[in-house]
Design an enzyme around this catalytic site. Structure first.
Site, short mmCIF file in Angstrom:
data_model
loop_
_atom_site.label_atom_id
_atom_site.label_comp_id
_atom_site.label_asym_id
_atom_site.label_seq_id
_atom_site.Cartn_x
_atom_site.Cartn_y
_atom_site.Cartn_z
N LYS A 132 0.80 -1.28 0.03
CA LYS A 132 -0.08 0.12 -0.03
C LYS A 132 0.77 1.22 -0.09
O LYS A 132 1.98 1.12 0.62
CB LYS A 132 -0.87 -0.09 1.18
CG LYS A 132 -2.02 0.89 1.20
CD LYS A 132 -3.19 0.21 0.59
CE LYS A 132 -4.48 1.24 0.29
NZ LYS A 132 -5.62 0.34 -0.29
N ASP A 172 -7.07 4.36 -4.51
CA ASP A 172 -7.52 4.25 -3.29
C ASP A 172 -8.36 5.54 -2.99
O ASP A 172 -8.36 6.55 -3.82
CB ASP A 172 -6.68 3.71 -2.26
CG ASP A 172 -7.43 3.25 -0.86
OD1 ASP A 172 -7.89 2.16 -0.81
OD2 ASP A 172 -7.09 4.08 0.28
P1 NDP Z 1 -13.01 7.78 -2.62
O1 NDP Z 1 -12.01 8.62 -2.33
O2 NDP Z 1 -13.70 7.46 -3.92
O3 NDP Z 1 -14.36 7.91 -1.59
C1 NDP Z 1 -14.20 8.06 -0.30
C2 NDP Z 1 -15.49 8.53 0.36
O4 NDP Z 1 -15.35 8.30 1.82
C3 NDP Z 1 -15.63 9.99 0.36
O5 NDP Z 1 -17.20 9.93 0.16
C4 NDP Z 1 -15.34 10.78 1.41
O6 NDP Z 1 -15.93 11.92 1.74
C5 NDP Z 1 -15.57 9.68 2.45
N1 NDP Z 1 -14.53 9.85 3.68
C6 NDP Z 1 -13.11 9.73 3.63
N2 NDP Z 1 -12.58 10.05 4.81
C7 NDP Z 1 -13.55 10.15 5.62
C8 NDP Z 1 -13.92 10.48 6.84
N3 NDP Z 1 -12.81 10.61 7.59
N4 NDP Z 1 -15.14 10.61 7.56
C9 NDP Z 1 -16.13 10.22 6.66
N5 NDP Z 1 -16.00 10.25 5.22
C10 NDP Z 1 -14.84 9.89 4.81
O7 NDP Z 1 -12.44 6.46 -2.09
P2 NDP Z 1 -12.90 4.76 -2.22
O8 NDP Z 1 -14.49 4.73 -2.50
O9 NDP Z 1 -12.11 4.11 -3.36
O10 NDP Z 1 -12.59 3.78 -0.77
C11 NDP Z 1 -13.36 4.00 0.10
C12 NDP Z 1 -12.81 2.97 1.06
O11 NDP Z 1 -12.90 1.97 0.47
C13 NDP Z 1 -11.44 3.06 1.71
O12 NDP Z 1 -11.35 2.51 2.91
C14 NDP Z 1 -10.69 2.20 0.84
O13 NDP Z 1 -9.52 1.78 1.37
C15 NDP Z 1 -11.53 1.11 0.56
N6 NDP Z 1 -11.46 0.42 -0.73
C16 NDP Z 1 -11.15 0.87 -1.88
C17 NDP Z 1 -11.13 0.04 -3.03
C18 NDP Z 1 -11.11 0.51 -4.28
O14 NDP Z 1 -11.17 -0.11 -5.28
N7 NDP Z 1 -11.36 2.03 -4.59
C19 NDP Z 1 -10.70 -1.35 -2.92
C20 NDP Z 1 -10.86 -1.84 -1.48
C21 NDP Z 1 -11.04 -0.87 -0.44
P3 NDP Z 1 -15.10 13.20 1.41
O15 NDP Z 1 -15.09 13.64 -0.19
O16 NDP Z 1 -15.70 14.20 2.33
O17 NDP Z 1 -13.65 13.15 2.07
#
Ligand code: NDP
Length: 452
Positions: A132, A172
């Site tokens: 990562k 991510d």
């Molecule tokens: P994105 O950046 O597309 O979206 C992240 C989302 O989470 C946004 O809505 C963001 O809101 C919100 N968020 C981030 N930090 C916080 C916080 N501290 N409190 C509340 N909301 C928060 O990321 P992904 O959708 O790709 O990833 C989401 C999760 O899934 C992560 O844990 C990632 O590690 C996991 N994941 C992702 C994969 C992928 O293929 N993309 C694969 C496997 C796991 P805001 O815009 O306000 O920051």
């Protein structure tokens, strides 16, 4: 007095050693604790693992690189950020895991993610090790040119540590198609090689179909597998989803396609509750809001009547049948887990990595509800990334239908492994199942290599 070098050290002594060697790295220690408690039980009578000190070795990353990333903002100010790549374990394949750009990124967060990734990748059955990376850079509010300059600078250092048979990063939080494009372009420019060094690429330049959908869809397939194992289905169920990024919007989309009703989405500003259900049209609007206009989820209520916005709150007190935490780590605590269970929630599938605190997980266990941890439930993303690597190596591109079928089968396979190692007395402990199945393959490969 027990020492960490004792072959049969107990769990508290082992964890004491982990804490000492990783001071201040709470997220990493939490991730190790969660895996170690199951693995301890599993290896108790298996002398080969003790003799080779497999547990002590598996919690020590192969290597961590950290580096300075300098870039110039639109006002010609020089900005300095820190970047990392944690190459955790490559026993079963090249390091593989995403890159995160977020102000909260630090070594502990990346070590926990790389550790989790190792077991998750093992569970997929594909030959991928765990890694990562990321930087404490916030793409939010930056212009496209600023993001481009940052990504190019980041890759100018990272490129020497990665490669299609060495380490294959992906996206991510904060790293989507735009950032992957800038980083891939820079890698290609520096090395003069077009190769499958990143996944999550655009389909025009070697990306796999189904990759954007894979994590969210996969989490819902895993949820469906858990429900079906109990004679239930997604159809007719109400779902609370957190986040509004890649994983959340695709999880919501699949719930809707399977006949469920999505009630919430969120971002770091709060959550929206739409009692009428967030249908496909509304999900498409949220995708455009987040990906094109880079807006906030609070804007939803200006467009869709009947919905409410809850500033600074998380959605876990909204009554639901199933919950999908899809935002970030530790976003669901003990009290919120109790609220969910008390309101009749029967299943939780984690789209995010480690979104539930250890105390929250215990609540789900004690209530014996279906609980699919991230390392199993969100493995669909990296699984399709693995398929992107295969397609790049073969210089071919599979169609949507074929990849959709492969994703469904991969998630069924992961569910099956969790059941195999986690079923006891008619109840499936998916955490235990995922931890043991993921651990066993990596540990057995490490045994084959001898001491290193
Ligand atoms: P994105 O950046 O597309 O979206 C992240 C989302 O989470 C946004 O809505 C963001 O809101 C919100 N968020 C981030 N930090 C916080 C916080 N501290 N409190 C509340 N909301 C928060 O990321 P992904 O959708 O790709 O990833 C989401 C999760 O899934 C992560 O844990 C990632 O590690 C996991 N994941 C992702 C994969 C992928 O293929 N993309 C694969 C496997 C796991 P805001 O815009 O306000 O920051």
């Amino acid at each position: 007095m027990a020492s960490v070098y004792d072959r049969h050290v107990d769990l508290p002594t082992f964890m004491e050693g982990v804490k000492k060697r990783n001071p201040g790295q709470d997220e990493f220690v939490q991730a190790v604790q969660e895996v170690a408690q199951d693995v301890f039980d599993f290896i108790e009578d298996k002398e080969e693992y003790h003799e080779a000190q497999i547990l002590r070795r598996i919690v020590e990353p192969d290597r961590i690189v950290s580096f300075r990333v300098c870039w110039e903002d639109d006002n010609h100010c020089v900005r300095v950020q820190r970047g990392w790549r944690v190459q955790n374990n490559n026993a079963i394949g090249p390091y593989k895991g995403g890159i995160r750009f977020h102000p909260s990124v630090n070594e502990s967060v990346l070590k926990f993610l790389a550790f989790e990734q190792t077991f998750k990748n093992s569970l997929t059955g594909l030959p991928m090790g765990g890694g990562k990376g990321g930087a404490n850079f916030n793409p939010k509010g930056k212009s496209d040119s600023e993001v481009m300059r940052f990504c190019q600078s980041f890759m100018t250092e990272l490129y020497r540590h990665i490669g299609p048979d060495t380490d294959v990063p992906a996206g991510d939080i904060g790293v989507g198609a735009r950032e992957i494009g800038y980083m891939f372009g820079q890698y290609k420019r520096i090395t003069n090689r077009w190769e499958g060094v990143l996944t999550g690429k655009g389909t025009e330049y070697g990306g796999s179909k189904m990759r954007p959908e894979a994590t969210g869809y996969g989490a819902v397939y895993f949820l469906r597998n858990m429900l079906q194992h109990q004679g239930q289905d997604v159809e007719g169920k109400t779902a609370v989803v957190s986040g509004s990024g890649n994983v959340a919007t695709h999880a919501a989309e699949k719930i809707v396609q399977l006949g469920g009703k999505v009630l919430t989405l969120s971002d770091s500003g709060g959550f929206i509750h739409d009692p009428d259900g967030i249908d496909q049209e509304k999900i498409d609007w949220v995708k455009a809001l987040k990906n094109e206009r880079r807006g906030r989820i609070s804007e939803y209520v200006d467009h869709f009547t009947g919905a409410s916005f809850h500033e600074g709150k998380r959605p876990w007190d909204v009554p639901c049948d199933v919950a999908l935490p899809c935002a970030t780590q530790n976003e669901l605590n003990e009290a919120e887990a109790r609220e969910l269970v008390g309101n009749g929630c029967m299943a939780v599938a984690e789209g995010a990595n480690m979104p539930t605190t250890l105390e929250g997980v215990k609540v789900f266990h004690d209530a014996r509800i279906l609980y699919g941890p991230g390392k199993a439930a969100n493995a669909g993303g990296v699984a399709v990334s693995g398929l992107e690597m295969s397609q790049n190596s073969e210089r071919i591109s599979w169609n949507h239908e074929r990849l959709g079928q492969m994703l469904t089968e991969l998630m069924e396979g992961i569910h099956g492994k969790c059941v195999e190692f986690g079923e006891k007395g008619g109840h499936v402990d998916y955490v235990r199942g995922a931890n043991i199945a993921g651990f066993k393959k990596v540990a057995d490969a490490m045994l084959a290599f001898g001491v290193m």
